[in-house]
Design an enzyme around this catalytic site. Sequence first.
Site, PDB file in Angstrom:
ATOM      1  N   LYS A 190       0.887  -1.183   0.001  1.00 19.76           N
ATOM      2  CA  LYS A 190      -0.092   0.069  -0.045  1.00 19.76           C
ATOM      3  C   LYS A 190       1.024   1.330   0.008  1.00 19.76           C
ATOM      4  O   LYS A 190       0.812   2.235  -0.874  1.00 19.76           O
ATOM      5  CB  LYS A 190      -0.908  -0.007   1.265  1.00 19.76           C
ATOM      6  CG  LYS A 190      -1.923  -1.175   1.159  1.00 19.76           C
ATOM      7  CD  LYS A 190      -2.714  -0.898   2.610  1.00 19.76           C
ATOM      8  CE  LYS A 190      -2.086  -0.917   3.857  1.00 19.76           C
ATOM      9  NZ  LYS A 190      -1.608  -2.298   4.003  1.00 19.76           N
ATOM     10  N   ARG A 240      -9.936   1.491   8.479  1.00 22.61           N
ATOM     11  CA  ARG A 240      -9.729  -0.040   8.728  1.00 22.61           C
ATOM     12  C   ARG A 240     -10.791  -0.801   9.583  1.00 22.61           C
ATOM     13  O   ARG A 240     -10.680  -2.035   9.851  1.00 22.61           O
ATOM     14  CB  ARG A 240      -8.364  -0.145   9.566  1.00 22.61           C
ATOM     15  CG  ARG A 240      -6.895  -0.611   8.813  1.00 22.61           C
ATOM     16  CD  ARG A 240      -5.717  -0.265   9.779  1.00 22.61           C
ATOM     17  NE  ARG A 240      -4.451  -1.090   9.534  1.00 22.61           N
ATOM     18  CZ  ARG A 240      -3.722  -0.294   8.863  1.00 22.61           C
ATOM     19  NH1 ARG A 240      -3.935   0.720   8.388  1.00 22.61           N
ATOM     20  NH2 ARG A 240      -2.652  -1.107   8.743  1.00 22.61           N
ATOM     21  N   ARG A 276      11.612  -6.447   4.911  1.00 28.68           N
ATOM     22  CA  ARG A 276      11.672  -4.957   5.479  1.00 28.68           C
ATOM     23  C   ARG A 276      12.184  -4.905   6.790  1.00 28.68           C
ATOM     24  O   ARG A 276      12.963  -3.955   7.196  1.00 28.68           O
ATOM     25  CB  ARG A 276      10.161  -4.265   5.477  1.00 28.68           C
ATOM     26  CG  ARG A 276      10.066  -2.717   5.872  1.00 28.68           C
ATOM     27  CD  ARG A 276       8.962  -2.080   5.598  1.00 28.68           C
ATOM     28  NE  ARG A 276       8.002  -2.553   6.673  1.00 28.68           N
ATOM     29  CZ  ARG A 276       6.611  -2.382   6.333  1.00 28.68           C
ATOM     30  NH1 ARG A 276       6.210  -1.279   5.618  1.00 28.68           N
ATOM     31  NH2 ARG A 276       5.773  -2.661   7.456  1.00 28.68           N
ATOM     32  N   ARG A 286      11.621  -1.643  11.569  1.00 21.63           N
ATOM     33  CA  ARG A 286      10.452  -1.327  12.305  1.00 21.63           C
ATOM     34  C   ARG A 286       9.925  -2.182  13.512  1.00 21.63           C
ATOM     35  O   ARG A 286      10.033  -3.453  13.243  1.00 21.63           O
ATOM     36  CB  ARG A 286       9.411  -1.253  11.234  1.00 21.63           C
ATOM     37  CG  ARG A 286       8.765   0.170  10.961  1.00 21.63           C
ATOM     38  CD  ARG A 286       7.835   0.173   9.826  1.00 21.63           C
ATOM     39  NE  ARG A 286       6.460  -0.442  10.074  1.00 21.63           N
ATOM     40  CZ  ARG A 286       5.503  -0.345   9.372  1.00 21.63           C
ATOM     41  NH1 ARG A 286       5.578   0.422   8.314  1.00 21.63           N
ATOM     42  NH2 ARG A 286       4.211  -0.735   9.555  1.00 21.63           N
ATOM     43  N   ARG A 308      -0.656  -8.891  12.773  1.00 21.52           N
ATOM     44  CA  ARG A 308      -1.522  -7.677  12.249  1.00 21.52           C
ATOM     45  C   ARG A 308      -2.169  -8.427  10.936  1.00 21.52           C
ATOM     46  O   ARG A 308      -3.194  -7.788  10.481  1.00 21.52           O
ATOM     47  CB  ARG A 308      -0.253  -7.042  11.443  1.00 21.52           C
ATOM     48  CG  ARG A 308       0.309  -5.996  12.429  1.00 21.52           C
ATOM     49  CD  ARG A 308       1.684  -5.465  12.409  1.00 21.52           C
ATOM     50  NE  ARG A 308       1.724  -4.755  11.026  1.00 21.52           N
ATOM     51  CZ  ARG A 308       2.844  -4.814  10.223  1.00 21.52           C
ATOM     52  NH1 ARG A 308       3.841  -5.170  10.915  1.00 21.52           N
ATOM     53  NH2 ARG A 308       2.867  -4.136   9.237  1.00 21.52           N
TER      54      ARG A 308
HETATM   55  P1  B4P Z   1       3.297  -1.929   2.657  1.00 20.49           P
HETATM   56  O1  B4P Z   1       2.221  -2.822   2.434  1.00 20.49           O
HETATM   57  O2  B4P Z   1       3.352  -0.675   1.783  1.00 20.49           O
HETATM   58  O3  B4P Z   1       3.499  -1.712   3.984  1.00 20.49           O
HETATM   59  P2  B4P Z   1       2.845  -0.493   4.866  1.00 20.49           P
HETATM   60  O4  B4P Z   1       1.949   0.613   3.862  1.00 20.49           O
HETATM   61  O5  B4P Z   1       3.626  -0.004   5.932  1.00 20.49           O
HETATM   62  O6  B4P Z   1       1.567  -1.293   5.591  1.00 20.49           O
HETATM   63  P3  B4P Z   1       1.099  -1.754   6.813  1.00 20.49           P
HETATM   64  O7  B4P Z   1      -0.426  -2.289   6.882  1.00 20.49           O
HETATM   65  O8  B4P Z   1       2.315  -2.998   7.213  1.00 20.49           O
HETATM   66  O9  B4P Z   1       1.463  -0.359   7.723  1.00 20.49           O
HETATM   67  P4  B4P Z   1       0.362   0.743   8.101  1.00 20.49           P
HETATM   68  O10 B4P Z   1       1.474   1.768   8.179  1.00 20.49           O
HETATM   69  O11 B4P Z   1      -0.586   1.286   7.300  1.00 20.49           O
HETATM   70  O12 B4P Z   1       4.728  -2.590   2.176  1.00 20.49           O
HETATM   71  C1  B4P Z   1       5.267  -3.684   2.973  1.00 20.49           C
HETATM   72  C2  B4P Z   1       6.884  -4.240   2.205  1.00 20.49           C
HETATM   73  O13 B4P Z   1       6.402  -4.581   0.936  1.00 20.49           O
HETATM   74  C3  B4P Z   1       7.718  -2.965   1.895  1.00 20.49           C
HETATM   75  O14 B4P Z   1       8.855  -3.108   2.648  1.00 20.49           O
HETATM   76  C4  B4P Z   1       7.827  -3.034   0.561  1.00 20.49           C
HETATM   77  O15 B4P Z   1       8.982  -2.318   0.077  1.00 20.49           O
HETATM   78  C5  B4P Z   1       7.390  -4.306  -0.139  1.00 20.49           C
HETATM   79  N1  B4P Z   1       7.084  -4.310  -1.367  1.00 20.49           N
HETATM   80  C6  B4P Z   1       5.849  -3.465  -1.552  1.00 20.49           C
HETATM   81  N2  B4P Z   1       5.482  -3.835  -2.986  1.00 20.49           N
HETATM   82  C7  B4P Z   1       6.290  -4.950  -3.061  1.00 20.49           C
HETATM   83  C8  B4P Z   1       6.557  -5.669  -4.564  1.00 20.49           C
HETATM   84  N3  B4P Z   1       5.380  -5.423  -5.441  1.00 20.49           N
HETATM   85  N4  B4P Z   1       7.372  -6.886  -4.475  1.00 20.49           N
HETATM   86  C9  B4P Z   1       8.019  -7.233  -3.390  1.00 20.49           C
HETATM   87  N5  B4P Z   1       7.801  -6.329  -2.212  1.00 20.49           N
HETATM   88  C10 B4P Z   1       7.056  -5.204  -2.191  1.00 20.49           C
HETATM   89  O16 B4P Z   1      -0.003   0.748   9.532  1.00 20.49           O
HETATM   90  C11 B4P Z   1       0.838   0.421  10.904  1.00 20.49           C
HETATM   91  C12 B4P Z   1       0.016   0.406  12.224  1.00 20.49           C
HETATM   92  O17 B4P Z   1      -0.494   1.500  12.417  1.00 20.49           O
HETATM   93  C13 B4P Z   1      -1.282  -0.635  12.187  1.00 20.49           C
HETATM   94  O18 B4P Z   1      -0.763  -1.923  12.392  1.00 20.49           O
HETATM   95  C14 B4P Z   1      -1.893  -0.067  13.243  1.00 20.49           C
HETATM   96  O19 B4P Z   1      -1.466  -0.491  14.448  1.00 20.49           O
HETATM   97  C15 B4P Z   1      -1.768   1.462  12.890  1.00 20.49           C
HETATM   98  N6  B4P Z   1      -2.745   2.056  12.164  1.00 20.49           N
HETATM   99  C16 B4P Z   1      -2.788   2.601  10.927  1.00 20.49           C
HETATM  100  N7  B4P Z   1      -3.770   2.912  10.334  1.00 20.49           N
HETATM  101  C17 B4P Z   1      -4.768   2.619  11.369  1.00 20.49           C
HETATM  102  C18 B4P Z   1      -6.087   2.794  11.308  1.00 20.49           C
HETATM  103  N8  B4P Z   1      -6.740   3.614  10.515  1.00 20.49           N
HETATM  104  N9  B4P Z   1      -6.726   2.375  12.379  1.00 20.49           N
HETATM  105  C19 B4P Z   1      -6.184   2.099  13.641  1.00 20.49           C
HETATM  106  N10 B4P Z   1      -4.981   1.600  13.471  1.00 20.49           N
HETATM  107  C20 B4P Z   1      -4.084   2.048  12.701  1.00 20.49           C
END
Ligand code: B4P
Length: 199
Positions: free
Chosen positions: A19, A94, A131, A137, A148
């Site tokens: 994402k 979410r 990652r 992280r 998660r």
């Molecule tokens: P992403 O999937 O982009 O990771 P993310 O955006 O950080 O998602 P995540 O759900 O973990 O975290 P968020 O910040 O929203 O990428 C993952 C990895 O994959 C990267 O290393 C990337 O390089 C790699 N990658 C990407 N595309 C690829 C491809 N095509 N091939 C290979 N590798 C690839 O949330 C974090 C925390 O914040 C949550 O757990 C929660 O505690 C809190 N939070 C956030 N929003 C919330 C909400 N609305 N309500 C409540 N809590 C919330």
Amino acid sequence: MTETITARLLIIGPPGAGKGTQASRIAERYGVPTISTGDIFRANIRGGTELGRRVQAVIEAGELVPDSLTNEIVEDRLAQPDAANGFLLDGYPRTVDQVHALDGMIGGASLDAVVLLEADTEEVVARLLKRAELEGRADDTEAVIRHRQEVYAEQTAPLVELFSERGILVAVDGLGSVEEVAERIASGLDARLAAPTGR
Ligand code: B4P
């Protein structure tokens, strides 16, 4: 290419589906700001703010931050002038409660499109473990990563049906290179936003 149309967009999918990676590309294509609740929380943790102190333990455990707090933050962010002509939400809403809160914030107007980035659990766990090696992280340990995924399945996956019923879902295969996935998203979104029922 930067479009000049108003676009209210959301990208959703399991943790690790890509994402955050794809959000910047989508935002640039449609000329809208990205609003990532995860990034907002992490910036506050890094900055040692009151908000950061409140959410740090919750995030490190892989749990969701309480809806009331998350909704308040997004409402403030959406009120900023740069979001007036559209935005890309990354990681919010979410939960079903957050969807209802967002509906209220945008005055009952629907989102224009919701990109669902699909990837199976073992692939996303492998990406996040990679990652973890690169970025360290705190919520990227294997136990927390798997937790998660469970939280996503229980609390966020049900939203997919809801957006599908609203006719705004664009499901995209998240496997393949970042560029391949970006191209799939761009063609799916362009088709959705051009559809008569999509605006
Ligand atoms: P992403 O999937 O982009 O990771 P993310 O955006 O950080 O998602 P995540 O759900 O973990 O975290 P968020 O910040 O929203 O990428 C993952 C990895 O994959 C990267 O290393 C990337 O390089 C790699 N990658 C990407 N595309 C690829 C491809 N095509 N091939 C290979 N590798 C690839 O949330 C974090 C925390 O914040 C949550 O757990 C929660 O505690 C809190 N939070 C956030 N929003 C919330 C909400 N609305 N309500 C409540 N809590 C919330």
